[in-house]
Design an enzyme around this catalytic site. Sequence first.
Site, PDB file in Angstrom:
ATOM      1  N   GLU A 131      -1.374   9.389   9.763  1.00 16.46           N
ATOM      2  CA  GLU A 131      -2.347   9.870   8.547  1.00 16.46           C
ATOM      3  C   GLU A 131      -3.138  11.173   8.826  1.00 16.46           C
ATOM      4  OE1 GLU A 131      -3.018   5.734   6.414  1.00 16.46           O
ATOM      5  OE2 GLU A 131      -4.770   6.879   6.932  1.00 16.46           O
ATOM      6  N   ARG A 142      -8.582  -6.361  -9.214  1.00 15.26           N
ATOM      7  CA  ARG A 142      -9.743  -7.357  -9.477  1.00 15.26           C
ATOM      8  C   ARG A 142     -10.967  -6.992  -9.793  1.00 15.26           C
ATOM      9  NH1 ARG A 142     -12.365  -6.978  -4.876  1.00 15.26           N
ATOM     10  NH2 ARG A 142     -11.219  -6.065  -2.992  1.00 15.26           N
ATOM     11  N   LYS A 145      -1.755   5.514  13.879  1.00 13.48           N
ATOM     12  CA  LYS A 145      -1.866   3.974  13.431  1.00 13.48           C
ATOM     13  C   LYS A 145      -0.505   3.153  13.707  1.00 13.48           C
ATOM     14  CE  LYS A 145      -4.665   3.223   9.714  1.00 13.48           C
ATOM     15  NZ  LYS A 145      -5.060   3.182   8.143  1.00 13.48           N
ATOM     16  N   GLY A 202      -7.363  -5.757  13.133  1.00 11.54           N
ATOM     17  CA  GLY A 202      -8.668  -5.638  13.871  1.00 11.54           C
ATOM     18  C   GLY A 202      -9.037  -3.856  14.486  1.00 11.54           C
ATOM     19  N   ASN A 204      -7.829  -1.706  -6.051  1.00  9.13           N
ATOM     20  CA  ASN A 204      -7.877  -3.256  -5.891  1.00  9.13           C
ATOM     21  C   ASN A 204      -7.767  -3.523  -7.636  1.00  9.13           C
ATOM     22  OD1 ASN A 204      -8.598  -3.026  -3.457  1.00  9.13           O
ATOM     23  ND2 ASN A 204     -10.630  -2.508  -3.499  1.00  9.13           N
ATOM     24  N   VAL A 207     -16.860  -6.830  -5.213  1.00 10.84           N
ATOM     25  CA  VAL A 207     -18.130  -7.438  -4.983  1.00 10.84           C
ATOM     26  C   VAL A 207     -19.215  -6.923  -5.530  1.00 10.84           C
ATOM     27  CG1 VAL A 207     -19.478  -8.146  -2.899  1.00 10.84           C
ATOM     28  CG2 VAL A 207     -16.981  -8.491  -2.735  1.00 10.84           C
ATOM     29  N   HIS A 218     -16.737   7.197   0.954  1.00  6.18           N
ATOM     30  CA  HIS A 218     -16.059   6.254   0.241  1.00  6.18           C
ATOM     31  C   HIS A 218     -16.461   6.137  -1.031  1.00  6.18           C
ATOM     32  CE1 HIS A 218     -13.643   2.090  -0.393  1.00  6.18           C
ATOM     33  NE2 HIS A 218     -14.466   2.190  -1.398  1.00  6.18           N
ATOM     34  N   LYS A 258       0.554  -1.240   0.213  1.00  3.82           N
ATOM     35  CA  LYS A 258      -0.005   0.018   0.083  1.00  3.82           C
ATOM     36  C   LYS A 258       0.804   1.270   0.032  1.00  3.82           C
ATOM     37  CE  LYS A 258      -3.695  -2.677  -0.174  1.00  3.82           C
ATOM     38  NZ  LYS A 258      -4.119  -2.962  -1.659  1.00  3.82           N
TER      39      LYS A 258
END
Lengths: 73, 441
Positions: B198, B287, B156, B162, B285, B290, B206, B116
Site C-alpha cells: 500500500e 453503522r 502488509k 495485531g 462503516n 462510537v 484520519h 475491504k
Amino acid sequence: MADQQIKSEISGNVWKILKAPGDPVAEEEAVMILESMKMEIPVMAPRDGVVASITVAEGETVAEDQVLATLRG
Amino acid sequence: MFAKVLVANRGAVAARVIRALRGLGVRSVAVYSEADAGAPYLAEADEAHAIGPAPARDSYLNQDRLLQVAALAGADAVHPGYGFLSENAGFARRVEAAGLTFIGPSPRWIEAMGEKTSARALMASHGMPMAAGSGLLGAEDAAAEAARIGYPVLVKPAAGGGGIGMLAAADEAALLAAVERSRAMATRSFASTQVYLEKLVLRPRHVEFQMLGDRHGQMRHLFERDCSVQRRHQKVIEESPAPGVDATPMAERAATILAQLGYDNIGTVEMLLGADGAFSFLEMNTRLQVEHAVTEMVTGVDLVAAMIRLAAGARLEDVLPAEITVQGHAIEARVYAEDPVRFLPSPGPLTRFRPPAASATLRVETGYREGMVVTPHYDPLLAKVIAHAPTRDGAIAALGEALAGFEVQGLKCNIAFIQRVLASDAFRAGRVHTGLAQELP
C-alpha cells in the site's frame, strides 16, 4: 542458561498459540497472541532461544503475571 | 414507525439507543449477558431479557438467541448499535427474513462495504479518491509494483492481525528486505506467505464523513470528524470540525458518490488526509459510530433518532432540517480501561467511578457505575466525554476540566494519557496525525 519464564502482561484469553515446545524463536518474535477487551496482544520472546514449554491452551483465561511459556537457551 | 425495537447491544450504546427510542415514543427491549445483569442500561428499557453467558459469542453474538428474544418480545425491528453484529450482513438478512426491520443500511450495503478490497474497487469506480495499492505480490513483482505505486510503501501480510509483519520501505533495497521479512513473519505467525503493498501516507490524519441516506434515494452529509488521535489503530479523541482544513468539498463529493450508489441509511466514509492535502479512501462503516455524539453536538441533529426514522421509511427531508451548519466545536474523549502508557487492557473492579456531571455543553455516555466489574469479554470503553464550546480552544479547556474531575479507581484508565494529548503543543495547534500519540514528550 536457566529457562526463562514468559509472563502475561494482561488479564484476558489465549487467542492463538503460534509456537510449540522445541520451536526456535528470535527476540521479539510472537510466541502467542492474547485477546482482551477486543484487542489482540502479541506475546513476544524476550530473546533468541528455543521454546521449552507452553503452559496455557488456546481459549484459556489468563491473569496478569501468569506464566504463559518458558524459553531455553 | 416501529412499535417496539430490540436493542442487540450493551452498555453506553444500548443506553443511547434506548433513549432515542423513548424520545420517539417507541418501546425498547434490552438484552444482557450474565456479566451485565444489573447494568444501568437495563433499567432504561421497557423490558430486559437474559441472552446467555458472558463471552460475546454466547450472548451478544448469538444470533439464534437474539432472534428468539425479538420474536418472544414481539419486536418489529432490531437496532444493532455498534460493534457485535452491527456490520454482519448475515444477521441483518436473518432479521429481515424473520419479518423485522434491521435498523441500518440494507444487507447488500453491509456486504459490499465489509470486504475491504472489493469496497475499495467499488468506490474507486465511482470516483472516490484512493491511495495506490497492489494485489497479492508474486515472487518477482514487488519492485515493479512499488515503483508504480511510488515510495514510500507499506508491506502488509494479507492474513494479518495485531500489526504483525507490517513494514515500511522507502526504496527498492529496503523493499526487498521488507518483503522477505514480512513474508517470514507472516509464515511464522499466520501460516501464510501472502503480502501486498500500500502507498504509505506519511503523518496522515484520519478524517471521516458522516452520511445519512433514506430508502428513497436521498443522501446528505453531516460534515466531518477528525479522529487522528489513536493508539493501537483505535481512536481516542475525535472532534468536529477538523482543525485547519476545509473538508466540506470532500464531504459533498462523498455524498454524491453514495447517492449514485443508492446507499440507504447511516454510514461513515473514513479517509486519510495526507500532508499534501489529498484525501484517500480507507473504508466505509455501515453503522452508527462510537463518536457520533461529536457530530450531534455541532449540528444539533439526533443521529440515532434519524437512523431509526429513516429505517422505518421516513424521507430525509422530513428527518433533517433544510439547512445544517456546524455550530462551534465539539471534542470527544474515550475513557478506556487500559494502562495510560503502554495501552494494555486493564479489566477489573470499578471501586470508585465518578464521571463528571453532564450539562448542555458536556455529554457523558457510559454503561457503567461504581461497584461494577469491567470484564475482559467486551471492549475497554468506560465512558465517552464530549465537550461543546464556541471555539476549539474552549472545547479543549472544557474537556480537560471535565476529565480532571473524573474519578476512576480499581483499574487502570487512560485519562492521564488523554490529558497529555490535550495539553500538548501539537494537539493545541491542530497539528494532529495518527502518530501523534507516539510522539508525545
